[in-house]
Motif scaffolding. Sequence first.
Motif, PDB file in Angstrom:
ATOM      1  N   ASP A 112      61.983 -88.004  87.717  1.00  0.00           N
ATOM      2  CA  ASP A 112      61.802 -89.305  87.072  1.00  0.00           C
ATOM      3  C   ASP A 112      60.510 -89.412  86.277  1.00  0.00           C
ATOM      4  N   SER A 113      59.959 -88.287  85.862  1.00  0.00           N
ATOM      5  CA  SER A 113      58.667 -88.314  85.173  1.00  0.00           C
ATOM      6  C   SER A 113      58.794 -88.472  83.661  1.00  0.00           C
ATOM      7  N   TRP A 114      59.993 -88.628  83.132  1.00  0.00           N
ATOM      8  CA  TRP A 114      60.200 -88.728  81.691  1.00  0.00           C
ATOM      9  C   TRP A 114      60.204 -90.192  81.267  1.00  0.00           C
ATOM     10  N   SER A 115      59.212 -90.588  80.517  1.00  0.00           N
ATOM     11  CA  SER A 115      59.046 -91.974  80.093  1.00  0.00           C
ATOM     12  C   SER A 115      60.108 -92.356  79.059  1.00  0.00           C
ATOM     13  N   THR A 116      60.760 -93.485  79.277  1.00  0.00           N
ATOM     14  CA  THR A 116      61.768 -93.961  78.324  1.00  0.00           C
ATOM     15  C   THR A 116      61.115 -94.534  77.061  1.00  0.00           C
ATOM     16  N   ASP A 117      59.806 -94.761  77.089  1.00  0.00           N
ATOM     17  CA  ASP A 117      59.099 -95.199  75.880  1.00  0.00           C
ATOM     18  C   ASP A 117      58.924 -94.043  74.898  1.00  0.00           C
ATOM     19  N   ILE A 118      58.874 -92.823  75.430  1.00  0.00           N
ATOM     20  CA  ILE A 118      58.628 -91.648  74.601  1.00  0.00           C
ATOM     21  C   ILE A 118      59.910 -90.855  74.346  1.00  0.00           C
ATOM     22  N   PHE A 119      60.823 -90.830  75.333  1.00  0.00           N
ATOM     23  CA  PHE A 119      62.031 -90.014  75.226  1.00  0.00           C
ATOM     24  C   PHE A 119      63.286 -90.861  75.363  1.00  0.00           C
ATOM     25  N   GLU A 120      64.315 -90.425  74.666  1.00  0.00           N
ATOM     26  CA  GLU A 120      65.639 -91.026  74.770  1.00  0.00           C
ATOM     27  C   GLU A 120      66.568 -89.973  75.374  1.00  0.00           C
ATOM     28  N   PHE A 121      67.350 -90.362  76.375  1.00  0.00           N
ATOM     29  CA  PHE A 121      68.250 -89.421  77.027  1.00  0.00           C
ATOM     30  C   PHE A 121      69.445 -89.144  76.126  1.00  0.00           C
ATOM     31  N   VAL A 122      69.708 -87.858  75.888  1.00  0.00           N
ATOM     32  CA  VAL A 122      70.799 -87.451  75.015  1.00  0.00           C
ATOM     33  C   VAL A 122      71.976 -86.935  75.829  1.00  0.00           C
TER      34      VAL A 122
END
Length: 191
Positions: A69-79
């Motif tokens: 869960d370390s991937w920020s949704t402000d920086i990355f979008e899940f593809v």
Amino acid sequence: MATAALIIFTIVTLFAVSSLTASAETPFVVARKKASVLKLKSGAERVSVSIDIYNHGSLAIYDVSLADDSWSTDIFEFVAGNTSNSWEKLDAGSHVSHAFELESKEKTTYYSAPAVITYRIPTKSKLQVAYSTPIPALETLAEKAVAHKLDLKLLAKYGSHVSLVLIVALFVRIISSPSLKSSATNAKKRH
């Protein structure tokens, strides 16, 4: 007295050997997290993340859960995919893999934390926790230096020409210069 000491020594030795054998029969979980950045033709960058979980122990593990869960949704979008997964059982000596893809929204250097793996072993009731390896800093949407690619293209295109010119120049130098041995011999003949 000697027999009592021998009996005590035997009991202690058997206890030590049995405890070593019992501790050797445990799972040993190793998790490796990898990420790579791929620049798309549209100018966007896609981050591919894969996590491999290995059970190098001698016992199977159960209720294996992975959470990253370390991937920020402000920086990355899940593809594609998601950051968590679970498996019912992971046998001794086997491994499982999980992968997902993200697309970067902004230019940044991103540091991701290790993924968390939880599992149960048959000999303990407490939930066990393991962590994956961390990944190096990811530079997304950064300006990449193209100078090295240009140098490699030039070397690939003109490298054989340069080599040929250098070989011919070396050959001409060898032929045109008198050898040291022959000039020394000529000097002796003159005297």
